[in-house]
Design an enzyme around this catalytic site. Structure first.
Site, short mmCIF file in Angstrom:
data_model
loop_
_atom_site.label_atom_id
_atom_site.label_comp_id
_atom_site.label_asym_id
_atom_site.label_seq_id
_atom_site.Cartn_x
_atom_site.Cartn_y
_atom_site.Cartn_z
N LYS A 49 0.89 -1.02 -0.04
CA LYS A 49 0.13 0.16 -0.07
C LYS A 49 0.76 1.39 0.06
CE LYS A 49 -3.64 -2.60 2.43
NZ LYS A 49 -4.29 -2.89 3.50
N GLN A 93 -3.88 -1.49 9.97
CA GLN A 93 -3.60 -2.62 9.17
C GLN A 93 -4.26 -3.89 10.43
OE1 GLN A 93 -2.89 -3.31 6.25
NE2 GLN A 93 -3.73 -5.52 6.62
N ASP A 116 -10.64 3.72 4.98
CA ASP A 116 -10.91 2.01 4.78
C ASP A 116 -12.03 1.97 4.93
OD1 ASP A 116 -9.23 -0.08 4.67
OD2 ASP A 116 -8.68 -0.20 6.83
#
Ligand code: NAP
Length: 292
Positions: A49, A93, A116
């Site tokens: 990412k 994460q 997210d």
């Protein structure tokens, strides 16, 4: 059969973002990653990412913490990022160590920086059809893939196998919206669904998010179906495969995503898109503390 090339579309989207970011002459968009512990897969995902951020000019920062970090310490770090005006997006994460509650962490992120799209405020907005929230990346990536390949959704029977909070549920909410680019008739199946084959054979578009290699086989689909394979499964020989038996189904399908190179790259592209939206949006971004 048409191959739905997620890698190519993701590259195009990243290029589109890069072209906009390069024109910004003040502060560039910023995305902060939080990594707890040293889970190798998580480290790999964050690296991928961050690499994608770099390719678009988005500035990424990584905050790494030992797995022994206490929940309240982690929340304090998130509050600092919530208040940091150089940060437009915060991504924690997953998975987190067992002593840290995912819900407490996800709700600590300011909804305006929740790129997210997992915060309950953003999930709620998605369900209600309010477009001011962030859409979760994997479902949004799937919808974008269908659109960029001109695959009609409106009026179609979509069957999603899997009802997780990150894929199945938000994807169902998204595709059923009363909007010209949605309007699907959505069925969500799961491990307790009876007569699964009868259900999946009804699908015009079948989306597999099960987490089981080659779970969907050729007896479960009808000719001409569009297949979106969300699954990422590593076999003992380290090969990556999806939830769909690609070799057997590709000849029957009208269009299909490969694994790897299908949904995965789109998830990252949507994360970058959300970060860019967060940067450009007029929503004020300096909440003191999340109220949830
Ligand atoms: P998850 O939380 O484990 O959910 C799996 C879903 O599959 C559950 O709803 C489960 O039903 C259902 N299921 C399991 N066995 C079944 C069966 N025999 N018949 C019907 N349904 C069954 O998984 P997830 O997080 O959604 O992820 C699914 C897959 O997508 C994984 O391989 C994951 O790695 C991958 N993934 C990929 C991306 C990407 O960017 N490409 C992003 C996210 C996830 P119950 O609810 O009844 O347990």
């Amino acid at each position: 059969m048409k191959l739905i090339d997620g890698k190519k579309i993701a590259r195009e989207i990243q290029q589109e973002i890069a072209e906009k970011v390069v024109q910004i002459h003040k502060r560039k968009p910023g995305l902060a990653f939080i990594l707890v512990g040293n889970h190798p897969a998580s480290q790999t995902y964050v690296r991928a990412k961050q690499k994608a951020c770099a390719s678009t000019g988005i500035v990424s920062t990584l905050r790494s913490f030992p797995s022994s970090i206490k929940q309240n310490e982690l929340i304090e770090q998130i509050h600092l990022l919530n208040q940091d005006e150089t940060i437009d997006g915060i991504l924690v994460q997953l998975p987190l160590p067992l002593h840290i509650h995912e819900w407490a962490i996800m709700t600590a992120i300011a909804p305006e920086k929740d790129v997210d799209g997992f915060h309950p405020i953003n999930m709620g907005k998605l369900l209600l059809g309010d477009e001011s929230g962030f859409l979760p990346c994997t479902p949004n990536g799937i919808k974008t893939l269908l659109h960029r390949y001109h695959i009609p959704i409106s009026g179609k029977k979509v069957v999603i196998v899997g009802r997780s909070n990150i894929v199945g549920k938000p994807l169902a909410a998204m595709l059923m919206q009363k909007k010209d680019d949605c309007n699907a008739t959505v069925t969500v199946a799961h491990s307790k669904s009876e007569y699964l084959t009868e259900i999946t054979r009804e699908a015009d578009i079948l989306i597999a998010a099960v987490g089981s290699p080659h779970f969907i086989n050729e007896t479960m689909v009808r000719k001409g179906v569009v297949i979106i394979d969300v699954g990422i499964n590593r076999l003992t020989d380290q090969t990556l495969v999806g939830d769909v038996d690609f070799q057997k189904i590709a000849p029957i399908a009208s269009a299909i995503t490969p694994v790897p190179g299908g949904v995965g790259p789109m998830t990252i592209a949507m994360l970058l898109k959300n970060t860019f939206i967060s940067y450009t949006t007029s929503i004020p971004k300096a909440p003191k503390k999340t109220e949830l």
